[in-house]
Design a protein around this motif. Sequence first.
Motif, PDB file in Angstrom:
ATOM      1  N   ALA A 236      53.227  50.882  32.919  1.00  0.00           N
ATOM      2  CA  ALA A 236      52.413  49.676  33.057  1.00  0.00           C
ATOM      3  C   ALA A 236      50.966  50.078  33.003  1.00  0.00           C
ATOM      4  CB  ALA A 236      52.718  48.948  34.354  1.00  0.00           C
ATOM      5  N   TYR A 237      50.616  50.890  31.987  1.00  0.00           N
ATOM      6  CA  TYR A 237      49.247  51.416  31.993  1.00  0.00           C
ATOM      7  C   TYR A 237      48.232  50.373  31.592  1.00  0.00           C
ATOM      8  CZ  TYR A 237      45.068  53.823  30.790  1.00  0.00           C
ATOM      9  OH  TYR A 237      43.760  54.172  30.708  1.00  0.00           O
ATOM     10  N   SER A 238      48.266  49.929  30.342  1.00  0.00           N
ATOM     11  CA  SER A 238      47.238  48.999  29.916  1.00  0.00           C
ATOM     12  C   SER A 238      47.804  47.629  29.598  1.00  0.00           C
ATOM     13  CB  SER A 238      46.529  49.532  28.663  1.00  0.00           C
ATOM     14  OG  SER A 238      47.411  49.495  27.559  1.00  0.00           O
ATOM     15  N   GLY A 239      49.116  47.539  29.528  1.00  0.00           N
ATOM     16  CA  GLY A 239      49.706  46.275  29.140  1.00  0.00           C
ATOM     17  C   GLY A 239      49.658  46.049  27.651  1.00  0.00           C
TER      18      GLY A 239
ATOM     19  N   LEU B 269      43.997  37.714  46.778  1.00  0.00           N
ATOM     20  CA  LEU B 269      45.096  37.829  47.733  1.00  0.00           C
ATOM     21  C   LEU B 269      45.852  36.511  47.750  1.00  0.00           C
ATOM     22  CD1 LEU B 269      46.580  39.397  49.982  1.00  0.00           C
ATOM     23  CD2 LEU B 269      44.952  38.389  51.612  1.00  0.00           C
ATOM     24  N   ASP B 270      47.121  36.568  47.359  1.00  0.00           N
ATOM     25  CA  ASP B 270      47.953  35.372  47.303  1.00  0.00           C
ATOM     26  C   ASP B 270      48.446  35.043  48.711  1.00  0.00           C
ATOM     27  OD1 ASP B 270      49.605  33.301  46.751  1.00  0.00           O
ATOM     28  OD2 ASP B 270      51.008  34.422  45.498  1.00  0.00           O
ATOM     29  N   THR B 271      47.672  34.249  49.439  1.00  0.00           N
ATOM     30  CA  THR B 271      48.031  33.907  50.820  1.00  0.00           C
ATOM     31  C   THR B 271      49.067  32.800  50.896  1.00  0.00           C
ATOM     32  OG1 THR B 271      46.149  32.387  50.913  1.00  0.00           O
ATOM     33  CG2 THR B 271      45.804  34.639  51.699  1.00  0.00           C
ATOM     34  N   ASN B 272      49.497  32.263  49.726  1.00  0.00           N
ATOM     35  CA  ASN B 272      50.545  31.240  49.741  1.00  0.00           C
ATOM     36  C   ASN B 272      51.941  31.852  49.805  1.00  0.00           C
ATOM     37  OD1 ASN B 272      48.809  28.969  49.539  1.00  0.00           O
ATOM     38  ND2 ASN B 272      48.524  29.414  47.355  1.00  0.00           N
ATOM     39  N   SER B 273      52.075  33.111  49.351  1.00  0.00           N
ATOM     40  CA  SER B 273      53.398  33.723  49.385  1.00  0.00           C
ATOM     41  C   SER B 273      53.358  35.216  49.675  1.00  0.00           C
ATOM     42  CB  SER B 273      54.121  33.507  48.042  1.00  0.00           C
ATOM     43  OG  SER B 273      53.455  34.217  47.015  1.00  0.00           O
ATOM     44  N   PHE B 274      52.191  35.843  49.507  1.00  0.00           N
ATOM     45  CA  PHE B 274      52.052  37.289  49.649  1.00  0.00           C
ATOM     46  C   PHE B 274      52.970  38.052  48.690  1.00  0.00           C
ATOM     47  CE2 PHE B 274      50.309  35.735  53.586  1.00  0.00           C
ATOM     48  CZ  PHE B 274      49.230  36.565  53.810  1.00  0.00           C
ATOM     49  N   SER B 275      53.337  37.422  47.574  1.00  0.00           N
ATOM     50  CA  SER B 275      54.170  38.113  46.582  1.00  0.00           C
ATOM     51  C   SER B 275      53.306  39.022  45.736  1.00  0.00           C
ATOM     52  CB  SER B 275      54.908  37.101  45.696  1.00  0.00           C
ATOM     53  OG  SER B 275      53.982  36.351  44.943  1.00  0.00           O
ATOM     54  N   GLY B 276      53.967  39.946  45.011  1.00  0.00           N
ATOM     55  CA  GLY B 276      53.203  40.989  44.375  1.00  0.00           C
ATOM     56  C   GLY B 276      53.076  40.936  42.874  1.00  0.00           C
ATOM     57  N   PHE B 277      53.827  40.099  42.137  1.00  0.00           N
ATOM     58  CA  PHE B 277      53.909  40.301  40.704  1.00  0.00           C
ATOM     59  C   PHE B 277      53.391  39.144  39.857  1.00  0.00           C
ATOM     60  CE2 PHE B 277      57.021  43.086  42.578  1.00  0.00           C
ATOM     61  CZ  PHE B 277      56.898  44.251  41.844  1.00  0.00           C
ATOM     62  N   LEU B 278      53.664  37.935  40.217  1.00  0.00           N
ATOM     63  CA  LEU B 278      53.454  36.813  39.314  1.00  0.00           C
ATOM     64  C   LEU B 278      52.021  36.675  38.856  1.00  0.00           C
ATOM     65  CD1 LEU B 278      54.697  34.361  37.950  1.00  0.00           C
ATOM     66  CD2 LEU B 278      54.223  33.035  40.015  1.00  0.00           C
ATOM     67  N   ASN B 279      51.074  36.798  39.769  1.00  0.00           N
ATOM     68  CA  ASN B 279      49.666  36.552  39.438  1.00  0.00           C
ATOM     69  C   ASN B 279      48.903  37.823  39.078  1.00  0.00           C
ATOM     70  OD1 ASN B 279      50.041  33.850  40.045  1.00  0.00           O
ATOM     71  ND2 ASN B 279      49.533  34.140  42.206  1.00  0.00           N
ATOM     72  N   ARG B 280      49.571  38.943  39.020  1.00  0.00           N
ATOM     73  CA  ARG B 280      48.873  40.223  38.858  1.00  0.00           C
ATOM     74  C   ARG B 280      48.670  40.572  37.392  1.00  0.00           C
ATOM     75  NH1 ARG B 280      47.007  40.490  43.981  1.00  0.00           N
ATOM     76  NH2 ARG B 280      48.688  40.631  45.517  1.00  0.00           N
ATOM     77  N   ILE B 281      47.998  39.729  36.673  1.00  0.00           N
ATOM     78  CA  ILE B 281      47.672  39.985  35.271  1.00  0.00           C
ATOM     79  C   ILE B 281      46.187  39.711  35.078  1.00  0.00           C
ATOM     80  CG2 ILE B 281      49.939  39.571  34.268  1.00  0.00           C
ATOM     81  CD1 ILE B 281      49.190  36.715  33.795  1.00  0.00           C
ATOM     82  N   GLY B 282      45.583  40.440  34.131  1.00  0.00           N
ATOM     83  CA  GLY B 282      44.147  40.309  33.949  1.00  0.00           C
ATOM     84  C   GLY B 282      43.733  40.416  32.491  1.00  0.00           C
ATOM     85  N   GLU B 283      42.431  40.180  32.272  1.00  0.00           N
ATOM     86  CA  GLU B 283      41.847  40.234  30.930  1.00  0.00           C
ATOM     87  C   GLU B 283      40.871  41.401  30.781  1.00  0.00           C
ATOM     88  OE1 GLU B 283      41.897  35.335  30.629  1.00  0.00           O
ATOM     89  OE2 GLU B 283      40.061  36.432  31.162  1.00  0.00           O
ATOM     90  N   ILE B 284      40.529  42.027  31.882  1.00  0.00           N
ATOM     91  CA  ILE B 284      39.626  43.181  31.877  1.00  0.00           C
ATOM     92  C   ILE B 284      40.255  44.263  32.751  1.00  0.00           C
ATOM     93  CG2 ILE B 284      37.325  44.029  32.513  1.00  0.00           C
ATOM     94  CD1 ILE B 284      36.322  41.154  32.222  1.00  0.00           C
ATOM     95  N   LYS B 285      40.126  45.496  32.297  1.00  0.00           N
ATOM     96  CA  LYS B 285      40.652  46.600  33.098  1.00  0.00           C
ATOM     97  C   LYS B 285      39.685  47.773  33.049  1.00  0.00           C
ATOM     98  CE  LYS B 285      44.614  49.536  33.978  1.00  0.00           C
ATOM     99  NZ  LYS B 285      46.044  49.738  33.819  1.00  0.00           N
TER     100      LYS B 285
ATOM    101  N   THR C 299      40.813  64.526  33.596  1.00  0.00           N
ATOM    102  CA  THR C 299      40.117  63.297  33.958  1.00  0.00           C
ATOM    103  C   THR C 299      40.356  62.245  32.883  1.00  0.00           C
ATOM    104  OG1 THR C 299      38.077  64.021  32.862  1.00  0.00           O
ATOM    105  CG2 THR C 299      38.319  64.546  35.197  1.00  0.00           C
ATOM    106  N   ARG C 300      40.324  60.994  33.302  1.00  0.00           N
ATOM    107  CA  ARG C 300      40.510  59.892  32.356  1.00  0.00           C
ATOM    108  C   ARG C 300      39.651  58.714  32.780  1.00  0.00           C
ATOM    109  NH1 ARG C 300      46.358  57.110  31.813  1.00  0.00           N
ATOM    110  NH2 ARG C 300      46.017  56.900  34.052  1.00  0.00           N
ATOM    111  N   LEU C 301      39.100  58.012  31.790  1.00  0.00           N
ATOM    112  CA  LEU C 301      38.397  56.756  32.024  1.00  0.00           C
ATOM    113  C   LEU C 301      38.885  55.756  30.990  1.00  0.00           C
ATOM    114  CD1 LEU C 301      36.258  55.027  33.439  1.00  0.00           C
ATOM    115  CD2 LEU C 301      34.585  55.902  31.782  1.00  0.00           C
ATOM    116  N   PHE C 302      39.481  54.678  31.465  1.00  0.00           N
ATOM    117  CA  PHE C 302      39.969  53.610  30.584  1.00  0.00           C
ATOM    118  C   PHE C 302      39.166  52.346  30.848  1.00  0.00           C
ATOM    119  CE2 PHE C 302      42.445  49.870  29.637  1.00  0.00           C
ATOM    120  CZ  PHE C 302      42.981  50.154  28.391  1.00  0.00           C
ATOM    121  N   ILE C 303      38.664  51.736  29.770  1.00  0.00           N
ATOM    122  CA  ILE C 303      37.973  50.458  29.854  1.00  0.00           C
ATOM    123  C   ILE C 303      38.550  49.553  28.770  1.00  0.00           C
ATOM    124  CG2 ILE C 303      35.769  49.248  29.691  1.00  0.00           C
ATOM    125  CD1 ILE C 303      34.374  51.784  30.549  1.00  0.00           C
ATOM    126  N   GLY C 304      39.006  48.396  29.149  1.00  0.00           N
ATOM    127  CA  GLY C 304      39.577  47.465  28.185  1.00  0.00           C
ATOM    128  C   GLY C 304      39.257  46.025  28.540  1.00  0.00           C
TER     129      GLY C 304
END
Length: 831
Positions: A395-398, A687-703, A643-648
Amino acid sequence: MIQAGKIHRINGLKATWWLLLISVFAVSVGCKSTRRLGENEYLLKKNKLEIAGKPDIDSDELKDLIRQKPNRKTFLIWSMHLRLYNLGLGKNQEGKFKSWLRRIGEKPVIYDSTETAKTVEQMERFLFQHGYFKGTVKDSIIYNNQQDPKNFFSFLNPLRNKKKVILKYRVEPEEPYIVASLNYNFLDPRLENIFKKSTIKWIPIEGEKYDYKKLDDLRKQIATCFQNQGFFDFKKNYIKFRVDSAFGDHTVHINARILNPVKTEPNGEKVDQVHTRYRIDKIYIYPNYNIFQTNSFSDTIRLEKSSIIYNKPLRINPKLLPTKVFINKGLYIAQDITDTYKSLNDMGLYRSVNIDFEYQQPQTNNENELLDAYIYLNPLKRHTFSVETRLETRAYSGQNDENQNVTNFNFGVNGSVSLSRINAFKNGETLRLSLSGGLEPFFLSDSTNTDNFFNTVEFGPRLQLTFPRFLLPISQSKFAKSNRPQTQVTATYNLLKNDDFFRRATKLTFGYFWLETPQKLHRVTPIDISFVNAQLSNSLQDRLDALNNPFLNNTYSDQVILASSYIFTYRQIKSKNSNHGWYNRVKVEGAGNTFRGLAGLFNDNHRKASTYQLFGITYAQYLSVENDFRYYHYNRFDQTLATRLFIGAAKPLENLDALPFEKSFFAGGSNGIRAWQARTLGPGSYLDTNSFSGFLNRIGEIKIEGNVEYRFDLVSFLEAAIFLDAGNIWVFKERANREGTEFDTRFYNDLAIGTGFGLRLDFDFFIIRFDLGYPLRDPTLPENERWFYQEKTKYNSIVQRFNQRNNLSGDNAIRGYRSNLNFNIGIGYPF
């Protein structure tokens, strides 16, 4: 019920036990490193190199000349291998265990004055060879019971070991000598004429500091110049340099003599000859050569510039081979031989390639001596079958990397079987059919209810056809054959199913690959089409409906992706004369932009619609850019600082205001920030305080992610590593109910930081990796609570209110924050 974000976690108590075990191990091998030394023996603790002034001298090269090096250090300070060796000594040395300890350990390096004298001699020779003709080297010994005048705190060490020494080398180069002139003396006028007409940009010598390496490089360059002008027998040994430094002004005058070959007559007299210039007359290619069947070549195909000699059956188009051969009739050119070797080997059809030359009957004119070229090709087996299995978390860069067979999902275990057929259509093509499948832990909603850890199954076939040339409607002569051009067509069908998600994906790609240089790789993929059909479970759909977030709804909907991409990769691996390595990969990808523009241009209403569809599905439109930079530093103990630096960044555009699930960025996992599981970190401080779940919302457009890892050997097959990871993911624009996800100038406040320790089992052909990561800084926690040593009062209050509001107690309640170790398993190095 399996709580998201709780898999592979080891609580703080177990972490304490791990640290205790490591401490016990350290103490158990921490015996005194000098206890086995004799009365007049001293352990070499350290070498110090001091260079007077600021000369142009590579200190690393001087250090390599030191003949005695201290015992290797683990963690840069601990002589573990020496201590293991000492444990294997004693009164009883016959036991298998003690014998094993001595074998994996390292003998003590005892100071030897003879070796020191040889080092001084080699260093002074080094100075002379680099222009410091009057340079000197002095050695001295600092006994460990002496106070170091440059270390104010040395007197504070009451346990200073008297049986250790520090060896110091002081290098005094003085003023270097400069090359005032370089003159050439040719015994053969023909060579002099060729030399003067050469367009080669010669290595600069005059006005530079004298350096024997530059002279040797110049010698090789001159020899290559003549070899490329037909002088097949010319060697660099025919070039001699005479250096005169008798002028007393720190300058040298160099005279280069280009000698002729010498023939010894029967009476012992030596007679100068002239260099012979050769032309290639005949070229013979053996496409199915076998050293054990040299008499079975009965068939010949005569082409314009070569002859194909073979035995039946001939499984390759005979017209293809001459296009891969750079050797031509006419003047012998050494570079053509090198290019031919490279071109034929790059076809991937031959186990070995050998090129030999034979002299024809000598002629009287040295300008017309003839050579015949013989090219022997030993083919590989046409069909190969392979089976691969892996334990990995991806699950490095998607986003797809250079290996097109890698999917974007978090495999636990997977495998594939493949059948390859080289030279599939007799023109050098390679056809590969593979079938892969895997099991993984992949949870999308907090309502997932399963007792199976590997709750996700992925399966699918893949067909790939590679052509050893560009498939273009223009002449191939416009491209250099030395660039190893390839065209690749790939078709993939993939099924992924778990309790929340059923995904079917069909993908077709068409792309070109070529090498600009051995270090620079280009990949252009003009066609990359994906059709993704996603069916969601009722629980997952209810979760999305409750969030009422168009961004997430679009992300998990059916997708049509019409993309194109360009990848540039630069590799500079470790070489004989360098302890550095570099890797940089740049990828630019766009999707849907051309179709969106054409749709708007030819819309019946002559106006832009809000979205356009293809096959009834709104197709994705985005622009993505990413850069993956890596630097490696190696030392002589097989220790590496990596060493590694990833920007996306991937920006969704107007046709679809969300990235496809496959193109989104993720954080965490065994190849990323290892203190977090894959897809349990970010975006930002969300922080998903409605469920404290870990996966559903964990997607992004910048890394943004940075990693540092120190790798070192423990024993022959076991390596270890200490690492530090930092980074996160973000979105360009914050959506409703996703506070803290937007990227801004204070993004550094959202960086997650983790550290840890890893072990690697090195089996030569693959490496099994185990990493334990520990979070140092968690950006999802409230301010003043993010570092591991800070109290989590505010966060625990939020959790307590959530449990009270939802009437959760006992095992069903969300627990307060605890710093946990995260365990990862992988194959190969993370970067």
